[in-house]
Design an enzyme around this catalytic site. Structure first.
Site, PDB file in Angstrom:
ATOM      1  N   LYS A  83     -23.778   2.704 -14.115  1.00  7.51           N
ATOM      2  CA  LYS A  83     -23.685   1.241 -14.066  1.00  7.51           C
ATOM      3  C   LYS A  83     -22.226   0.824 -13.892  1.00  7.51           C
ATOM      4  O   LYS A  83     -21.331   1.391 -14.531  1.00  7.51           O
ATOM      5  CB  LYS A  83     -24.263   0.671 -15.357  1.00  7.51           C
ATOM      6  CG  LYS A  83     -24.254  -0.843 -15.476  1.00  7.51           C
ATOM      7  CD  LYS A  83     -24.845  -1.235 -16.830  1.00  7.51           C
ATOM      8  CE  LYS A  83     -24.845  -2.735 -17.054  1.00  7.51           C
ATOM      9  NZ  LYS A  83     -25.418  -3.096 -18.376  1.00  7.51           N
ATOM     10  N   SER A 158     -28.643  -6.585 -18.062  1.00  2.00           N
ATOM     11  CA  SER A 158     -27.642  -6.448 -17.018  1.00  2.00           C
ATOM     12  C   SER A 158     -27.657  -5.082 -16.329  1.00  2.00           C
ATOM     13  O   SER A 158     -26.887  -4.863 -15.386  1.00  2.00           O
ATOM     14  CB  SER A 158     -26.256  -6.694 -17.620  1.00  2.00           C
ATOM     15  OG  SER A 158     -25.927  -5.725 -18.600  1.00  2.00           O
ATOM     16  N   SER A 182     -29.788  -5.409 -22.541  1.00  2.00           N
ATOM     17  CA  SER A 182     -29.510  -5.103 -21.132  1.00  2.00           C
ATOM     18  C   SER A 182     -30.049  -3.774 -20.624  1.00  2.00           C
ATOM     19  O   SER A 182     -30.009  -3.526 -19.422  1.00  2.00           O
ATOM     20  CB  SER A 182     -28.000  -5.159 -20.881  1.00  2.00           C
ATOM     21  OG  SER A 182     -27.550  -6.490 -20.917  1.00  2.00           O
TER      22      SER A 182
END
Length: 477
Positions: A83, A158, A182
């Site tokens: 990520k 996220s 997230s």
């Protein structure tokens, strides 16, 4: 014949060990799928084919030199993108924001170093919203991340890019992080397993401080055992860690083979952080059906009370806004930030030192009260989200960031409870629901006591065996 993308991470690692497929073959296969599928799901912001090929070549040397398979890293030859909120040395690091420009990471973050040591192949950086702040992944610097189940809907956030990459069958596993849900939010939207570990289980070191301790690194996977095995990889400490936990009895992967015993489980269906937040019937049904399954498996299930008043969550909002303010944005680039980020940073500027200290203290008090309220339960069961995967653009509102934030809270009225307390929680893809003629995944969440990942993983593995989801795949497959 089973194809590479149909294998879990552990299965692919076994195939590599048995020399049934080479790491180089895995890389080329994965890069081809990414090139073909990523335009429809928006999983990646940066591809790193040269790095992945270099790592594959190194993996093949290890395979040639190893005297026994026991000497090989556990995920040798398995693609695992990172990520873009974590640094990978030599790779652009933008955190979903135009404000960071062309910054290139000088070093690997700790979790990335551990993933390298485990033998994973870093094929790219995955999509994330600006600084990982909202539960949708719609940055201005990249296309939105979409759930492969219905590409008109968000993959969540996220860690939306990571979830999209795994759910689309591009990679078997992906790195994620969770500061308010997230990992679990995109796990629910994309039909995956997403575990937020206990505070201190996965260190942010050696370059990042723990801070308020809301956020923690983890992974998104298709099955419980991959999640457990990667938790074994990531649960390492760095010198100077503020939070340190005891290691499991043997391993988290071993916990998946254990009978969890008869557990007392609290069913929580009332929203916590927003009084009266609307909850889609499909999300409630998923939790209730899972409660019945747990009873069939021999567990005791009963209603659980809301652990604290909704206004107590204001302490999370204060700290969240200060975290947004702490993002390293050059002053001359502030104007490049999205309206939501600028709004949160302004709120952060208005929080005094005393207010911040009081918010931290209130979180600790709230955690103690939650522990007392839920003392009778081994596990708390709830929906992961209050709604089905959100249509693209339905949550982001640049003209009204305060309204945007309010919609975020209503969409996720349970997930951040576990970030406040620091306790572990996992979203499981146990259910589906029909929406406009499309079958969508619906996650249910299990939360446990401090340090109770072994209990959660044993219970999750039991549920996976009782109601398998492996053959449930989006059309991209």
């Amino acid at each position: 014949m089973t194809q590479i993308h149909e294998l879990t991470g552990l299965e692919l690692a076994t195939a590599v060990r048995k020399r049934e497929v080479s790491p180089s073959e895995v890389v080329e296969y994965t890069l081809e799928r990414a090139e073909r599928l990523d335009p429809s799901v928006g999983a990646f912001v940066t591809m790193t084919p040269d790095l992945a090929r270099e790592q594959a070549a190194e993996a093949e040397v290890l395979l040639q030199q190893a005297r026994s398979d026991d000497e090989l890293p556990p995920f040798l030859g398995v693609p695992c993108p990172v990520k873009d909120l974590a640094m990978v040395a030599g790779v652009p690091f933008r955190s979903g924001s135009e404000a960071l420009g062309d910054f290139v990471a000088p070093a690997d973050d700790g979790v990335v170093a551990l993933l390298r040591q485990a033998g994973t192949l870093m094929i790219g950086k995955t999509n994330t919203p600006e600084f990982g702040l909202p539960p949708y992944t719609e940055p201005d610097i990249a296309p939105p991340a979409r759930t492969p189940w219905d590409t008109s809907r968000s993959a969540g956030g996220s860690s939306g890019g990571s979830a999209a990459a795994v759910a689309a069958g591009i990679v078997p596993v992906a790195h994620g992080s969770d500061g308010g849900g997230s990992i679990r939010i995109p796990a629910s939207a994309c039909g995956l397993v997403g575990l937020k570990p206990t505070r201190g289980r996965v260190s942010p070191g050696p370059y990042r401080p723990e801070g308020a301790g809301l956020a923690i690194n983890g992974v998104l996977t298709r099955d419980v055992r991959d999640t457990a095995a990667l938790l074994d990889v990531l649960s390492q400490n760095w010198p100077g860690d503020q939070y340190v936990l005891a290691s499991p009895e043997s391993s988290f992967l071993d916990a998946c083979e254990r009978d969890p015993g008869r557990l007392r489980i609290g069913l929580l269906t009332e929203p916590v952080i927003v009084d009266g937040a609307p909850v889609d019937q499909a999300c409630l049904t998923a939790a209730v059906r899972t409660a019945r399954l747990l009873e069939d498996l021999g567990h005791q299930v009963e209603p659980a009370p809301v652990p604290f008043a909704a206004e107590r969550w204001d302490s999370f909002e204060s700290i969240w806004s200060v975290l947004a303010l702490s993002a390293p944005v050059p002053p001359e680039h502030e104007h490049l930030l999205l309206p939501l980020t600028r709004w949160l940073r302004e709120k952060g500027r208005s929080v005094s030192g005393l207010e911040y200290a009081s918010a931290l203290g209130l979180i600790q008090t709230t955690t103690r009260e939650t522990a007392a309220t839920w003392a009778a339960y081994d596990v708390i069961l709830s929906p992961t989200l209050a709604q089905l995967p959100a249509p693209l653009g339905s949550q982001r509102d640049d003209a009204d960031p305060a309204g945007d934030f309010a919609r975020q809270m209503a969409f996720t009225p349970w997930t951040s409870v576990w970030n406040l307390t620091g306790w572990p929680a996992v979203s499981l893809p146990l259910e589906t629901a029909d929406a406009d003629g499309v079958r969508l995944p619906v996650g249910v969440m299990l939360g446990g006591r401090h340090g109770a990942e072994e209990t959660l993983l044993a219970l999750a593995a039991q549920l996976e065996a009782a109601r398998p989801w492996r053959d449930r795949r989006p059309s991209t497959w």
